[in-house]
Write a protein that holds these residues in place. Structure first.
Motif, PDB file in Angstrom:
ATOM      1  N   LEU A  12       0.823  -1.199   0.000  1.00 54.97           N
ATOM      2  CA  LEU A  12       0.000   0.000   0.000  1.00 54.97           C
ATOM      3  C   LEU A  12       0.863   1.257   0.000  1.00 54.97           C
ATOM      4  O   LEU A  12       0.582   2.219  -0.709  1.00 54.97           O
ATOM      5  CB  LEU A  12      -0.924   0.008   1.222  1.00 54.97           C
ATOM      6  CG  LEU A  12      -2.103  -0.975   1.196  1.00 54.97           C
ATOM      7  CD1 LEU A  12      -2.854  -0.922   2.515  1.00 54.97           C
ATOM      8  CD2 LEU A  12      -3.032  -0.668   0.042  1.00 54.97           C
ATOM      9  N   LEU A  13       1.915   1.250   0.782  1.00 55.85           N
ATOM     10  CA  LEU A  13       2.788   2.416   0.864  1.00 55.85           C
ATOM     11  C   LEU A  13       3.502   2.658  -0.456  1.00 55.85           C
ATOM     12  O   LEU A  13       3.739   3.798  -0.854  1.00 55.85           O
ATOM     13  CB  LEU A  13       3.804   2.230   1.998  1.00 55.85           C
ATOM     14  CG  LEU A  13       3.239   2.378   3.418  1.00 55.85           C
ATOM     15  CD1 LEU A  13       4.277   1.965   4.449  1.00 55.85           C
ATOM     16  CD2 LEU A  13       2.784   3.804   3.672  1.00 55.85           C
ATOM     17  N   ASP A  14       3.863   1.583  -1.137  1.00 53.04           N
ATOM     18  CA  ASP A  14       4.526   1.720  -2.443  1.00 53.04           C
ATOM     19  C   ASP A  14       3.573   2.280  -3.491  1.00 53.04           C
ATOM     20  O   ASP A  14       3.977   3.032  -4.381  1.00 53.04           O
ATOM     21  CB  ASP A  14       5.063   0.361  -2.912  1.00 53.04           C
ATOM     22  CG  ASP A  14       6.283  -0.086  -2.108  1.00 53.04           C
ATOM     23  OD1 ASP A  14       6.890   0.782  -1.442  1.00 53.04           O
ATOM     24  OD2 ASP A  14       6.599  -1.280  -2.121  1.00 53.04           O
ATOM     25  N   GLU A  15       2.299   1.894  -3.426  1.00 47.72           N
ATOM     26  CA  GLU A  15       1.335   2.307  -4.444  1.00 47.72           C
ATOM     27  C   GLU A  15       0.844   3.735  -4.231  1.00 47.72           C
ATOM     28  O   GLU A  15       0.587   4.455  -5.185  1.00 47.72           O
ATOM     29  CB  GLU A  15       0.144   1.350  -4.449  1.00 47.72           C
ATOM     30  CG  GLU A  15       0.487  -0.048  -4.955  1.00 47.72           C
ATOM     31  CD  GLU A  15      -0.735  -0.948  -5.016  1.00 47.72           C
ATOM     32  OE1 GLU A  15      -1.800  -0.524  -4.517  1.00 47.72           O
ATOM     33  OE2 GLU A  15      -0.628  -2.056  -5.551  1.00 47.72           O
ATOM     34  N   LEU A  16       0.694   4.145  -2.972  1.00 49.68           N
ATOM     35  CA  LEU A  16       0.179   5.480  -2.682  1.00 49.68           C
ATOM     36  C   LEU A  16       1.305   6.509  -2.705  1.00 49.68           C
ATOM     37  O   LEU A  16       2.369   6.288  -2.132  1.00 49.68           O
ATOM     38  CB  LEU A  16      -0.500   5.497  -1.305  1.00 49.68           C
ATOM     39  CG  LEU A  16      -1.754   4.632  -1.155  1.00 49.68           C
ATOM     40  CD1 LEU A  16      -2.243   4.652   0.288  1.00 49.68           C
ATOM     41  CD2 LEU A  16      -2.855   5.098  -2.091  1.00 49.68           C
ATOM     42  N   THR A  17       1.066   7.622  -3.369  1.00 47.89           N
ATOM     43  CA  THR A  17       2.063   8.694  -3.398  1.00 47.89           C
ATOM     44  C   THR A  17       2.081   9.413  -2.046  1.00 47.89           C
ATOM     45  O   THR A  17       1.177   9.233  -1.215  1.00 47.89           O
ATOM     46  CB  THR A  17       1.738   9.713  -4.497  1.00 47.89           C
ATOM     47  OG1 THR A  17       0.507  10.383  -4.155  1.00 47.89           O
ATOM     48  CG2 THR A  17       1.588   9.026  -5.841  1.00 47.89           C
ATOM     49  N   ASP A  18       3.098  10.230  -1.832  1.00 44.96           N
ATOM     50  CA  ASP A  18       3.192  10.981  -0.583  1.00 44.96           C
ATOM     51  C   ASP A  18       1.969  11.868  -0.391  1.00 44.96           C
ATOM     52  O   ASP A  18       1.429  11.977   0.715  1.00 44.96           O
ATOM     53  CB  ASP A  18       4.464  11.833  -0.563  1.00 44.96           C
ATOM     54  CG  ASP A  18       5.727  11.001  -0.431  1.00 44.96           C
ATOM     55  OD1 ASP A  18       5.613   9.832  -0.010  1.00 44.96           O
ATOM     56  OD2 ASP A  18       6.813  11.515  -0.748  1.00 44.96           O
ATOM     57  N   ARG A  19       1.529  12.512  -1.466  1.00 48.97           N
ATOM     58  CA  ARG A  19       0.368  13.387  -1.363  1.00 48.97           C
ATOM     59  C   ARG A  19      -0.893  12.589  -1.067  1.00 48.97           C
ATOM     60  O   ARG A  19      -1.746  13.010  -0.291  1.00 48.97           O
ATOM     61  CB  ARG A  19       0.193  14.193  -2.653  1.00 48.97           C
ATOM     62  CG  ARG A  19      -1.004  15.134  -2.634  1.00 48.97           C
ATOM     63  CD  ARG A  19      -0.961  16.084  -1.440  1.00 48.97           C
ATOM     64  NE  ARG A  19      -0.155  17.244  -1.689  1.00 48.97           N
ATOM     65  CZ  ARG A  19       0.160  18.138  -0.761  1.00 48.97           C
ATOM     66  NH1 ARG A  19      -0.265  17.971   0.485  1.00 48.97           N
ATOM     67  NH2 ARG A  19       0.904  19.189  -1.054  1.00 48.97           N
ATOM     68  N   GLU A  20      -1.024  11.408  -1.683  1.00 45.84           N
ATOM     69  CA  GLU A  20      -2.181  10.557  -1.411  1.00 45.84           C
ATOM     70  C   GLU A  20      -2.185  10.097   0.040  1.00 45.84           C
ATOM     71  O   GLU A  20      -3.240  10.006   0.674  1.00 45.84           O
ATOM     72  CB  GLU A  20      -2.194   9.367  -2.370  1.00 45.84           C
ATOM     73  CG  GLU A  20      -2.569   9.757  -3.801  1.00 45.84           C
ATOM     74  CD  GLU A  20      -2.276   8.680  -4.817  1.00 45.84           C
ATOM     75  OE1 GLU A  20      -2.664   8.849  -5.987  1.00 45.84           O
ATOM     76  OE2 GLU A  20      -1.644   7.655  -4.458  1.00 45.84           O
ATOM     77  N   LEU A  21      -1.006   9.820   0.583  1.00 45.81           N
ATOM     78  CA  LEU A  21      -0.909   9.458   2.000  1.00 45.81           C
ATOM     79  C   LEU A  21      -1.317  10.625   2.888  1.00 45.81           C
ATOM     80  O   LEU A  21      -1.968  10.439   3.926  1.00 45.81           O
ATOM     81  CB  LEU A  21       0.512   9.004   2.340  1.00 45.81           C
ATOM     82  CG  LEU A  21       0.929   7.637   1.791  1.00 45.81           C
ATOM     83  CD1 LEU A  21       2.425   7.418   2.012  1.00 45.81           C
ATOM     84  CD2 LEU A  21       0.137   6.523   2.463  1.00 45.81           C
TER      85      LEU A  21
END
Length: 228
Positions: free
Chosen positions: A163-172
């Motif tokens: 999940l962390l790899d797929e989501l961008t920093d902004r999405e997080l």
């Protein structure tokens, strides 16, 4: 019940064993141009039957009722009509009610003495798929309910690192804001981006996480400990 139907309005069912409560809530809701009360029930058994027949968008569900509790009714409704949004009605900010409500599938809860504008806001936001557990009591209850859930195939096959790899920093960042209970306009203000950009991020977050709405996204994020 409502006479001429309001085109495109949020269709609401009220469930409470107290007639005066239903009348008070119904009066306020009927005054809105974007929502209407399409039915009322006085206990859990009647609620399950009525919602099966009317398929409302949002249900305001009392907890303590004769014949069948609001929690039991919510559980049955969500099994049969998973797209219906249920808001639990409580007299007190009760931890156990919130926990059981979450486990049953409710998307939020409200106090019976809440301000009318707050109630209307919750109905609109529930209809949009937002998770509405924002008080300290609710936050603790949400964490407890999630800890008590059995692992699903989805949660066992998708690791936090994926999940962390797929989501961008902004999405997080946006996901954390959702978990903190902020609306899209508030997220836009907090992150200094446009509301349209927030909506785009939310759409991508739901797609990447493989969930249908914000409530499921928060639940999954908390379960995988990728938000606080």
């Amino acid at each position: 019940m409502t006479g001429k139907q309001k085109e495109g309005a949020i269709r609401v069912v009220l469930v409470d064993d107290q007639t005066m409560i239903r009348q008070g809530l119904g009066y306020v809701i009927q005054m809105q141009s974007d929502m209407e009360v399409i039915g009322e029930a006085s206990d859990g058994v009647e609620a399950v039957e009525l919602i099966g027949a009317l398929a409302p968008d949002v249900v305001l569900m009392d907890v303590q009722m004769p014949n069948k509790s609001g929690i039991e009714a919510t559980r049955e409704i969500m099994q049969q009509h998973p797209r219906t949004k249920v808001l639990i009605l409580t007299t007190f900010d009760n931890h156990n009610y919130v926990v059981e409500g979450i486990r049953a599938g409710a998307v939020g809860y409200m106090l019976k003495d809440a301000d009318s504008q707050e109630m209307l806001d919750l109905i609109r936001r529930a209809h949009q798929g937002e998770a509405l557990f924002h008080t300290v009591t609710a936050a603790k209850a949400l964490a407890e309910a999630l800890q008590g859930q059995r692992e699903t195939p989805d949660s066992t096959t998708t690791s936090p690192s994926v999940l962390l790899d797929e989501l961008t920093d902004r999405e997080l960042d946006v996901l954390q804001q959702i978990a903190d209970g902020y609306r899209n306009d508030q997220i836009a203000q907090n992150l200094f981006i446009s509301e349209g950009t927030v909506k785009t991020h939310v759409h991508r977050i739901l797609q990447k996480m493989g969930v249908e709405d914000r409530t499921q996204a928060v639940a999954k994020a908390l379960r995988h400990k990728i938000v606080k």
